[in-house]
Design a protein around this motif. Structure first.
Motif, PDB file in Angstrom:
ATOM      1  N   ARG A 191      -9.589  -2.359   2.345  1.00 46.41           N
ATOM      2  CA  ARG A 191     -10.684  -3.304   2.108  1.00 46.41           C
ATOM      3  C   ARG A 191     -12.030  -2.733   2.560  1.00 46.41           C
ATOM      4  O   ARG A 191     -12.095  -1.927   3.485  1.00 46.41           O
ATOM      5  CB  ARG A 191     -10.409  -4.620   2.846  1.00 46.41           C
ATOM      6  CG  ARG A 191     -10.246  -4.473   4.336  1.00 46.41           C
ATOM      7  CD  ARG A 191      -9.883  -5.820   4.978  1.00 46.41           C
ATOM      8  NE  ARG A 191      -9.747  -5.693   6.420  1.00 46.41           N
ATOM      9  CZ  ARG A 191      -8.652  -5.295   7.029  1.00 46.41           C
ATOM     10  NH1 ARG A 191      -7.593  -4.953   6.285  1.00 46.41           N
ATOM     11  NH2 ARG A 191      -8.585  -5.221   8.336  1.00 46.41           N
ATOM     12  N   ARG A 192     -13.051  -3.157   1.881  1.00 45.84           N
ATOM     13  CA  ARG A 192     -14.427  -2.727   2.147  1.00 45.84           C
ATOM     14  C   ARG A 192     -14.527  -1.203   2.086  1.00 45.84           C
ATOM     15  O   ARG A 192     -14.067  -0.580   1.156  1.00 45.84           O
ATOM     16  CB  ARG A 192     -14.902  -3.277   3.491  1.00 45.84           C
ATOM     17  CG  ARG A 192     -14.951  -4.799   3.532  1.00 45.84           C
ATOM     18  CD  ARG A 192     -15.462  -5.307   4.867  1.00 45.84           C
ATOM     19  NE  ARG A 192     -15.492  -6.770   4.886  1.00 45.84           N
ATOM     20  CZ  ARG A 192     -15.849  -7.481   5.942  1.00 45.84           C
ATOM     21  NH1 ARG A 192     -16.261  -6.866   7.051  1.00 45.84           N
ATOM     22  NH2 ARG A 192     -15.849  -8.806   5.882  1.00 45.84           N
ATOM     23  N   ASN A 193     -15.129  -0.593   3.105  1.00 45.22           N
ATOM     24  CA  ASN A 193     -15.314   0.857   3.089  1.00 45.22           C
ATOM     25  C   ASN A 193     -14.254   1.600   3.895  1.00 45.22           C
ATOM     26  O   ASN A 193     -14.417   2.779   4.195  1.00 45.22           O
ATOM     27  CB  ASN A 193     -16.704   1.208   3.645  1.00 45.22           C
ATOM     28  CG  ASN A 193     -17.809   0.734   2.721  1.00 45.22           C
ATOM     29  OD1 ASN A 193     -17.646   0.702   1.504  1.00 45.22           O
ATOM     30  ND2 ASN A 193     -18.936   0.361   3.308  1.00 45.22           N
ATOM     31  N   TYR A 194     -13.197   0.901   4.246  1.00 42.95           N
ATOM     32  CA  TYR A 194     -12.182   1.506   5.096  1.00 42.95           C
ATOM     33  C   TYR A 194     -11.184   2.314   4.261  1.00 42.95           C
ATOM     34  O   TYR A 194     -10.799   1.916   3.164  1.00 42.95           O
ATOM     35  CB  TYR A 194     -11.437   0.419   5.869  1.00 42.95           C
ATOM     36  CG  TYR A 194     -10.315   0.940   6.729  1.00 42.95           C
ATOM     37  CD1 TYR A 194     -10.582   1.638   7.902  1.00 42.95           C
ATOM     38  CD2 TYR A 194      -8.999   0.754   6.348  1.00 42.95           C
ATOM     39  CE1 TYR A 194      -9.552   2.131   8.683  1.00 42.95           C
ATOM     40  CE2 TYR A 194      -7.966   1.235   7.128  1.00 42.95           C
ATOM     41  CZ  TYR A 194      -8.248   1.919   8.297  1.00 42.95           C
ATOM     42  OH  TYR A 194      -7.225   2.406   9.060  1.00 42.95           O
ATOM     43  N   PHE A 195     -10.781   3.459   4.780  1.00 41.58           N
ATOM     44  CA  PHE A 195      -9.735   4.247   4.127  1.00 41.58           C
ATOM     45  C   PHE A 195      -8.874   4.915   5.191  1.00 41.58           C
ATOM     46  O   PHE A 195      -9.263   5.061   6.352  1.00 41.58           O
ATOM     47  CB  PHE A 195     -10.339   5.305   3.193  1.00 41.58           C
ATOM     48  CG  PHE A 195     -11.061   6.423   3.896  1.00 41.58           C
ATOM     49  CD1 PHE A 195     -10.400   7.593   4.243  1.00 41.58           C
ATOM     50  CD2 PHE A 195     -12.413   6.315   4.228  1.00 41.58           C
ATOM     51  CE1 PHE A 195     -11.052   8.632   4.884  1.00 41.58           C
ATOM     52  CE2 PHE A 195     -13.079   7.337   4.877  1.00 41.58           C
ATOM     53  CZ  PHE A 195     -12.400   8.501   5.204  1.00 41.58           C
ATOM     54  N   CYS A 196      -7.675   5.301   4.797  1.00 42.99           N
ATOM     55  CA  CYS A 196      -6.774   6.016   5.699  1.00 42.99           C
ATOM     56  C   CYS A 196      -6.159   7.183   4.951  1.00 42.99           C
ATOM     57  O   CYS A 196      -6.228   7.267   3.718  1.00 42.99           O
ATOM     58  CB  CYS A 196      -5.685   5.093   6.248  1.00 42.99           C
ATOM     59  SG  CYS A 196      -4.503   4.515   5.010  1.00 42.99           S
ATOM     60  N   ALA A 197      -5.575   8.101   5.698  1.00 43.20           N
ATOM     61  CA  ALA A 197      -4.913   9.259   5.105  1.00 43.20           C
ATOM     62  C   ALA A 197      -3.407   9.077   5.220  1.00 43.20           C
ATOM     63  O   ALA A 197      -2.904   8.585   6.233  1.00 43.20           O
ATOM     64  CB  ALA A 197      -5.350  10.542   5.808  1.00 43.20           C
ATOM     65  N   ALA A 198      -2.688   9.455   4.172  1.00 43.11           N
ATOM     66  CA  ALA A 198      -1.227   9.346   4.165  1.00 43.11           C
ATOM     67  C   ALA A 198      -0.629  10.708   3.831  1.00 43.11           C
ATOM     68  O   ALA A 198      -1.038  11.358   2.873  1.00 43.11           O
ATOM     69  CB  ALA A 198      -0.768   8.302   3.154  1.00 43.11           C
ATOM     70  N   ILE A 199       0.327  11.140   4.639  1.00 44.22           N
ATOM     71  CA  ILE A 199       1.025  12.407   4.419  1.00 44.22           C
ATOM     72  C   ILE A 199       2.471  12.093   4.068  1.00 44.22           C
ATOM     73  O   ILE A 199       3.141  11.330   4.775  1.00 44.22           O
ATOM     74  CB  ILE A 199       0.965  13.301   5.675  1.00 44.22           C
ATOM     75  CG1 ILE A 199      -0.490  13.671   5.986  1.00 44.22           C
ATOM     76  CG2 ILE A 199       1.809  14.560   5.492  1.00 44.22           C
ATOM     77  CD1 ILE A 199      -0.663  14.395   7.305  1.00 44.22           C
ATOM     78  N   THR A 200       2.962  12.662   2.984  1.00 43.88           N
ATOM     79  CA  THR A 200       4.333  12.440   2.530  1.00 43.88           C
ATOM     80  C   THR A 200       5.129  13.729   2.662  1.00 43.88           C
ATOM     81  O   THR A 200       4.691  14.781   2.196  1.00 43.88           O
ATOM     82  CB  THR A 200       4.361  11.968   1.065  1.00 43.88           C
ATOM     83  OG1 THR A 200       3.548  10.799   0.924  1.00 43.88           O
ATOM     84  CG2 THR A 200       5.779  11.647   0.621  1.00 43.88           C
ATOM     85  N   PHE A 233       0.968   7.514   8.072  1.00 47.09           N
ATOM     86  CA  PHE A 233      -0.379   7.005   7.826  1.00 47.09           C
ATOM     87  C   PHE A 233      -1.242   7.265   9.056  1.00 47.09           C
ATOM     88  O   PHE A 233      -0.841   6.959  10.175  1.00 47.09           O
ATOM     89  CB  PHE A 233      -0.340   5.505   7.530  1.00 47.09           C
ATOM     90  CG  PHE A 233       0.374   5.160   6.257  1.00 47.09           C
ATOM     91  CD1 PHE A 233      -0.320   5.079   5.061  1.00 47.09           C
ATOM     92  CD2 PHE A 233       1.741   4.925   6.257  1.00 47.09           C
ATOM     93  CE1 PHE A 233       0.336   4.767   3.882  1.00 47.09           C
ATOM     94  CE2 PHE A 233       2.412   4.615   5.080  1.00 47.09           C
ATOM     95  CZ  PHE A 233       1.706   4.534   3.886  1.00 47.09           C
ATOM     96  N   ILE A 234      -2.423   7.829   8.834  1.00 43.12           N
ATOM     97  CA  ILE A 234      -3.385   8.092   9.909  1.00 43.12           C
ATOM     98  C   ILE A 234      -4.568   7.150   9.706  1.00 43.12           C
ATOM     99  O   ILE A 234      -5.202   7.157   8.648  1.00 43.12           O
ATOM    100  CB  ILE A 234      -3.851   9.555   9.875  1.00 43.12           C
ATOM    101  CG1 ILE A 234      -2.642  10.495  10.037  1.00 43.12           C
ATOM    102  CG2 ILE A 234      -4.880   9.828  10.968  1.00 43.12           C
ATOM    103  CD1 ILE A 234      -2.972  11.957   9.896  1.00 43.12           C
TER     104      ILE A 234
END
Length: 256
Positions: A191-200, A233-234
Motif C-alpha cells: 500500500r501507498r509507497n511501501y515495498f518489500c523485497a522477496a527472495i525465492t 520477505f525483507i
C-alpha cells in the motif's frame, strides 16, 4: 564419472505455505537431514559420482592454486565480491571437468536483464578474468573460466556456510543479499509507497543464510514454504541494499 555439472539451484523441501520460525531462526546452520546443499557445494569439485557425495565428511577441493579469495577481494572490495557470490548462489552454475582442465563459472540471466549483465561483467573484468556473454534458449549466459577463481570462490563459500559468518564484514553480507535479490528476488509493492523485497529459493541452506544475515543486521524478515520453495520477505532497511539494481529502481521512484 569424472565430469559433473553442478547447478546452484538444487535441493528442495516438500511443504505448503508454512511460516518458518523457531528452530530455523534459533540455530543459523544446524546439520539437518532436510538438505545436503552445503555438502554438495563443498564436495562437488572432487568430481566424484553424485551418489557418493554425502559419504564424505571432510573433503576439500584438490586444487593447487596460490590465489586466495582475499587476493580477489582486494581488487574489487567486499561489497562487489558479496554481490558476485550472491548472484552465483541464486542464478549461478559451477562446472568442473578435471580431465579436460575445464573450470567454469556460469550465470544464467533473463534475456532483458542488461543491468545485471553489465554489473557482473564489470566485476569479472575487475577480477582479471574474461567474460564470455552469449544467448542460449532465450537466456543470457555469462561464462568465465578460471581454476583459481573457482578455488577462491569455494574457499569463501566454505566460510559463508559456516558459523564464521559472524566474523565477516557487513559489506560482504549486504552484497550477498543484493546478489540474491537481483538473481532470485523480486520487488513487491504494498500500500501507498511501501515495498518489500522477496527472495525465492529451493535451497534450505540459502534460506537459512539469508535469514541469519538479516537477523545479524537487525533487518526484519519472514520466511514461508510455498510449493516446495522458500519465500523470504525483507521488510525494512531496504535502502541498505542500494547496490541492487532492483532496489535502486524502487528507491528512485520514491524520490521522484
Amino acid at each position: 564419472m569424472n565430469r559433473i555439472n553442478y547447478c546452484g539451484r538444487s535441493g528442495s523441501r516438500a511443504g505448503i505455505r508454512t511460516p518458518v520460525t523457531g528452530a530455523l531462526l534459533a540455530d543459523p546452520y544446524p546439520l539437518s537431514s532436510l538438505s545436503k546443499i552445503l555438502e554438495a557445494r563443498l564436495y562437488i569439485f572432487r568430481c566424484i559420482p553424485v551418489s557418493k557425495v554425502n559419504k564424505f565428511r571432510d573433503a576439500r577441493i584438490p586444487m593447487k592454486c596460490n590465489v586466495k579469495y582475499l587476493d580477489l577481494v582486494s581488487q574489487i572490495g567486499w561489497r562487489k565480491w558479496g554481490y558476485f557470490i550472491g548472484f552465483l548462489l541464486g542464478d549461478g552454475n559451477i562446472y568442473v571437468d578435471q580431465k579436460r582442465y575445464d573450470y567454469r563459472i556460469r550465470f544464467f540471466l533473463g534475456y532483458n536483464e542488461f543491468e545485471a549483465r553489465n554489473k557482473l561483467v564489470q566485476v569479472i573484468k575487475s577480477l582479471g578474468f574474461n567474460a564470455n556473454v552469449f544467448t542460449r534458449n532465450k537466456k543470457l549466459v555469462i561464462s568465465v573460466r578460471g581454476k583459481c577463481l573457482v578455488s577462491a570462490l569455494t574457499e569463501f563459500l566454505n566460510i559463508l556456510f559456516s558459523r564464521e559468518i559472524y566474523n565477516l564484514p557487513s559489506e560482504v553480507l549486504l552484497g550477498v543479499i543484493e546478489g540474491l535479490i537481483d538473481s532470485d528476488g523480486n520487488i513487491e509493492r504494498r500500500r501507498r509507497n511501501y515495498f518489500c523485497a522477496a527472495i525465492t529459493t529451493v535451497s534450505t541452506k540459502i534460506a537459512k543464510l539469508t535469514i541469519s544475515i538479516c537477523n545479524l543486521m537487525n533487518i526484519k524478515c519472514s520466511c514461508y514454504v510455498i510449493n516446495n520453495k522458500y519465500r523470504i520477505f525483507i521488510f525494512n532497511k531496504l535502502n541498505l541494499f542500494n547496490n541492487s539494481y532492483k532496489i535502486a529502481v524502487e528507491l528512485r521512484k520514491l524520490n521522484q
